[in-house]
Write an enzyme that holds these catalytic residues in place. Structure first.
Site, short mmCIF file in Angstrom:
data_model
loop_
_atom_site.label_atom_id
_atom_site.label_comp_id
_atom_site.label_asym_id
_atom_site.label_seq_id
_atom_site.Cartn_x
_atom_site.Cartn_y
_atom_site.Cartn_z
N GLU A 1 74.69 -32.37 -28.83
CA GLU A 1 74.78 -33.81 -28.58
C GLU A 1 74.71 -34.50 -29.94
O GLU A 1 73.65 -34.54 -30.57
CB GLU A 1 73.66 -34.30 -27.67
N GLU B 1 75.76 -20.72 -38.87
CA GLU B 1 75.88 -19.29 -39.13
C GLU B 1 76.90 -18.71 -38.16
O GLU B 1 76.75 -18.85 -36.94
CB GLU B 1 74.54 -18.59 -38.94
#
Length: 289
Positions: free
Chosen positions: A80, A146
């Site tokens: 969000e 990542e």
């Protein structure tokens, strides 16, 4: 009288903590602030393969939200994004680490990020002290992602990494107050860190986890003003708040409905001050309709 009252209180607390284990919980979304909403949406959709799920503008409060992810909100963990009108820069701080995304081909995603003009913070290669192939890229605000090379998974948005000052204390809190499970713990003395993967699923590679990281000797981190919180679904925000208090946690927003949308929530802090918001499951699904 005092002893009886204390015993009754202890029984109530034990009962509420036992309820946590039975509660219907899952990680819903992670909330953070971005400096350029449209540029960020473009990066996430074109480079990271996410889909824009919904967007809402709240002009009276001067902010806009965008929800993005790899599947519908009623069954997947999503991001969000919050854009506050006129704010063009944020301090991410030292405590927030990164988000993790499972991909089938790390090099392919890195090449795409480069082709789109994005920033690669770490080229593909084995993780320190391990064999998993990873890379790091940065979004337009500076949040690190990542990229983890894995087989296809039902939950590609798979990690939120936060640094903590006492790992065992944090694990105990999330297990007791949140009802999470410790899925894996890794100590890497060569690089002086220990991490724990903790969440609601049974298998780490098929769910979203909090990756709690302890760096040897570091007990405090700056948090900046960019990262906000994770949201967790619950069947009862009132019992949830009571359980957090019973576990020694701090409730920062007492349970009740949000003004305007009537979704019931409660908010709390973990021992390191990381914020989480619990959202009523039924209200959350109604909000998506």
């Amino acid at each position: 009288m005092a002893a009886a009252a204390a015993a009754e209180t202890a029984t109530i607390q034990n009962n509420i903590l036992e309820w946590v284990k039975r509660d219907n919980r899952r990680l819903l979304h992670v909330v953070y602030r971005v400096a350029d909403l449209e540029k960020t949406i473009k990066f996430y959709t074109e480079c990271l393969g996410m889909k824009l799920l919904r967007k809402r503008d709240i002009p009276e409060e001067k902010y806009t939200n965008a929800f993005l992810g790899y599947g519908p909100e009623n069954s997947h963990f999503v991001v969000e994004l919050t854009y506050n009108y006129g704010v063009e820069e944020y301090d991410i701080g030292e405590g927030f680490g990164h988000f993790g995304i499972a991909v089938e081909d790390v090099q392919k995603v890195v090449d795409l990020v480069k082709a789109k003009g994005g920033k690669v913070a770490r080229e593909p290669g084995p993780v320190k002290g391990g064999k998993s192939v990873i890379a790091f890229v940065e979004d337009p605000t500076g949040y690190k992602f990542e990229l983890i090379q894995r087989e296809p998974t039902p939950e590609p948005l798979c990690q939120v990494m936060l640094r903590v000052g006492d790992l065992d204390r944090s694990i105990a809190f999330y297990e007791t107050a949140f009802g999470m499970k410790l899925l894996r713990k890794i100590d890497n003395p060569d690089y002086k860190y220990t991490l724990a993967m903790i969440g609601y699923g049974e298998e780490e590679k098929k769910t979203t986890v909090l990756e709690l990281t302890y760096n040897y000797g570091v007990t405090e981190y700056t948090k900046g003003n960019a990262y906000a919180q994770v949201a967790v679904g619950t069947d009862d925000v009132f019992k949830t708040a009571a359980a957090v208090k019973a576990a020694g946690g701090k409730v920062t927003r007492e349970p009740g409905p949000l003004p305007g949308i009537n979704t019931k929530i409660t908010a709390c802090l973990d021992p390191d001050g990381w914020k989480s918001v619990f959202v009523d499951n039924v209200d959350f699904l109604n909000e998506l309709e």
